[in-house]
Design a protein around this motif. Structure first.
Motif, mmCIF file in Angstrom:
data_model
loop_
_atom_site.group_PDB
_atom_site.id
_atom_site.type_symbol
_atom_site.label_atom_id
_atom_site.label_comp_id
_atom_site.label_asym_id
_atom_site.label_seq_id
_atom_site.Cartn_x
_atom_site.Cartn_y
_atom_site.Cartn_z
ATOM 1 N N PHE A 280 0.812 -1.224 0.000
ATOM 2 C CA PHE A 280 0.000 0.000 0.000
ATOM 3 C C PHE A 280 0.839 1.264 0.000
ATOM 4 C CE2 PHE A 280 -0.278 -0.655 4.763
ATOM 5 C CZ PHE A 280 0.228 0.567 5.184
ATOM 6 N N VAL A 281 2.027 1.235 0.617
ATOM 7 C CA VAL A 281 2.877 2.427 0.622
ATOM 8 C C VAL A 281 3.335 2.777 -0.792
ATOM 9 C CG1 VAL A 281 5.133 3.333 1.335
ATOM 10 C CG2 VAL A 281 3.641 2.235 3.016
ATOM 11 N N ARG A 282 3.562 1.742 -1.604
ATOM 12 C CA ARG A 282 4.027 1.961 -2.981
ATOM 13 C C ARG A 282 2.861 1.981 -3.977
ATOM 14 N NH1 ARG A 282 9.465 1.127 -3.480
ATOM 15 N NH2 ARG A 282 9.288 0.462 -5.654
ATOM 16 N N GLU A 283 1.643 1.890 -3.475
ATOM 17 C CA GLU A 283 0.426 1.884 -4.307
ATOM 18 C C GLU A 283 0.526 0.872 -5.447
ATOM 19 O OE1 GLU A 283 -1.288 5.549 -5.494
ATOM 20 O OE2 GLU A 283 -1.467 6.297 -3.445
ATOM 21 N N ILE A 284 0.964 -0.307 -5.094
ATOM 22 C CA ILE A 284 1.046 -1.399 -6.064
ATOM 23 C C ILE A 284 -0.327 -2.041 -6.210
ATOM 24 C CG2 ILE A 284 1.946 -3.758 -6.348
ATOM 25 C CD1 ILE A 284 4.606 -2.636 -5.183
ATOM 26 N N GLU A 285 -0.699 -2.363 -7.435
ATOM 27 C CA GLU A 285 -1.985 -2.995 -7.712
ATOM 28 C C GLU A 285 -1.789 -4.489 -7.979
ATOM 29 O OE1 GLU A 285 -4.762 -0.799 -10.304
ATOM 30 O OE2 GLU A 285 -3.177 0.706 -10.469
ATOM 31 N N LEU A 286 -2.538 -5.310 -7.252
ATOM 32 C CA LEU A 286 -2.531 -6.755 -7.447
ATOM 33 C C LEU A 286 -3.814 -7.124 -8.174
ATOM 34 C CD1 LEU A 286 -1.360 -7.867 -3.871
ATOM 35 C CD2 LEU A 286 0.053 -7.258 -5.862
ATOM 36 N N LEU A 287 -3.692 -7.594 -9.409
ATOM 37 C CA LEU A 287 -4.854 -7.782 -10.281
ATOM 38 C C LEU A 287 -4.961 -9.237 -10.726
ATOM 39 C CD1 LEU A 287 -4.226 -4.572 -12.397
ATOM 40 C CD2 LEU A 287 -5.991 -4.851 -10.656
ATOM 41 N N GLY A 288 -5.936 -9.938 -10.182
ATOM 42 C CA GLY A 288 -6.187 -11.307 -10.592
ATOM 43 C C GLY A 288 -6.819 -11.367 -11.965
ATOM 44 N N VAL A 289 -6.476 -12.410 -12.710
ATOM 45 C CA VAL A 289 -6.954 -12.567 -14.088
ATOM 46 C C VAL A 289 -7.501 -13.983 -14.259
ATOM 47 C CG1 VAL A 289 -6.288 -12.596 -16.523
ATOM 48 C CG2 VAL A 289 -5.263 -10.917 -14.961
ATOM 49 N N TYR A 290 -8.713 -14.089 -14.799
ATOM 50 C CA TYR A 290 -9.293 -15.398 -15.078
ATOM 51 C C TYR A 290 -9.859 -15.379 -16.486
ATOM 52 C CZ TYR A 290 -11.702 -19.828 -14.199
ATOM 53 O OH TYR A 290 -12.111 -21.145 -14.240
ATOM 54 N N MET A 291 -9.112 -15.980 -17.400
ATOM 55 C CA MET A 291 -9.486 -15.935 -18.813
ATOM 56 C C MET A 291 -9.724 -14.486 -19.247
ATOM 57 S SD MET A 291 -9.604 -18.919 -20.460
ATOM 58 C CE MET A 291 -10.978 -18.930 -21.602
ATOM 59 N N GLY A 292 -10.733 -14.251 -20.093
ATOM 60 C CA GLY A 292 -11.005 -12.902 -20.552
ATOM 61 C C GLY A 292 -12.308 -12.863 -21.314
ATOM 62 N N PRO A 293 -12.843 -11.678 -21.565
ATOM 63 C CA PRO A 293 -14.088 -11.559 -22.322
ATOM 64 C C PRO A 293 -13.971 -12.211 -23.698
ATOM 65 C CG PRO A 293 -13.545 -9.470 -21.278
ATOM 66 C CD PRO A 293 -12.348 -10.363 -21.109
#
Length: 343
Positions: A280-293
């Motif tokens: 959170f201090v570095r404002e890193i985004e953790l983005l899960g991915v499951y296949m796609g549209p």
């Protein structure tokens, strides 16, 4: 029909070649495809082993990535006709819920993947909803066409939709020789990004460079975080991690402030420890991915048709040799996709 069925969960010896499995019946809005080729994914291994929370009814047929020829169409089908050469979009959804109608069918509450719960493509025939059938790029063989739907769709979602990749982006891709790694390198370079890939030996490293990787790091012999920070002191914009437990925190450490980790797959395990403060201090985004549209597969297919993306098929096996194909995939000797020729 000829098929390879999964009789019990476990190792590859539970895959059995048969010649008398029933041909699927189709509904009014479905298509029966005569399978010409089906590509392997690690999903096949996880399903085979019974390692997922979702388990199919046995006997089961694996296989998510299918190319073939339309054999039969339901009375309501208008988008394809008998004889068309096609690929199959592997994501299955209800088609009518809010998420499906919003173009985010991979978030459908009933979402499935061909070969996960529903019977897949290790067979002469497979049935799918008509909306899941796209015309095959004319420039590609059936083996080549089967090699890209699941991996490229997932990576497009990861890098383009979630990662927000731009021409100036600096991107780290773990295991660049894998199916998704090959897709990641190509899509990132398509957008003009600077690509760092990792590989396990010099042969794979050379092939990653041939695909467009700007720098390749041997993840067995070198400290990936240290090498990335030597290249870019502040870190990279995007890390694509499909390895899991063994690399997750190192992926975070490679990111610059405001960077994005896009992740999917857990080939080394699904447990990972993180320092929440660092994130959170570095404002890193953790983005899960499951296949796609599913709609993105139309754009990806167009890019293959135009030659802006290219398939990478490592080795082709016959249907009756599915056990050997699984052993080869699990050996990690491949570069790109392992494909089974059916028809």
């Amino acid at each position: 029909m000829k098929a390879v069925i999964l009789e019990n969960f476990g190792d590859e010896k539970n895959l059995k070649y048969v010649e008398d499995f029933p041909i699927p019946d189709i509904k009014e809005d479905e298509v029966l495809v005569r399978v010409k080729a089906v590509a392997l994914n690690h999903l096949d291994i996880w399903v085979r082993m019974g390692a997922l929370a979702v388990k199919p009814e046995l006997p089961h047929i694996l296989g998510s990535d299918v190319s073939g020829v339309v054999e039969r169409v339901g009375s309501l089908v208008k988008n394809v006709k008998v004889g068309d050469e096609v690929i199959v979009a592997p994501g299955l959804s209800c088609g009518v819920c809010y998420e499906c109608q919003s173009g985010r069918d991979n978030l459908c509450k009933d979402y499935d993947i061909l070969g996960l719960r529903s019977k897949g493509g290790y067979a002469e025939f497979v049935k799918v909803p008509a909306r899941n059938v796209l015309l095959k790029p004319k420039s590609l063989s059936f083996e080549e066409a089967a090699s890209y739907p699941l991996t490229f769709l997932t990576v497009w979602n990861a890098l383009v939709r979630k990662g927000g990749i731009k021409p100036h982006s600096r991107v780290l891709i773990w295991a660049g020789s894998s199916g998704v790694g090959v897709a990641g390198i190509q899509i990132a370079k398509l957008f003009g990004a600077f690509v760092i890939a990792t590989a396990g030996d010099e042969r794979k490293a050379r092939m990653c460079r041939d695909l467009g990787a700007d720098v390749v790091i041997n993840h067995y012999e070198e400290d990936v975080v240290k090498k990335v920070r030597e290249l870019f002191k502040e870190g990279v914009d995007i890390v694509m991690d499909h390895v899991g437990e063994a690399t997750f925190w190192r992926s975070v450490e490679c990111l610059k402030k405001g960077g994005r980790l896009v992740f999917f797959g857990t080939t080394t395990g699904s447990k990972a420890e993180i320092d929440i403060r660092y994130v959170f201090v570095r404002e890193i985004e953790l983005l899960g991915v499951y296949m796609g549209p599913r709609a993105d597969l139309f754009k990806i297919t167009e890019l293959f048709e135009r030659g802006l993306l290219k398939p990478v098929v490592d080795r082709v096996f016959d249907l009756k040799d599915a056990q050997e194909a699984h052993r080869y995939l699990e050996s990690s000797k491949h570069f790109g996709k392992v494909v089974i020729k059916v028809g």
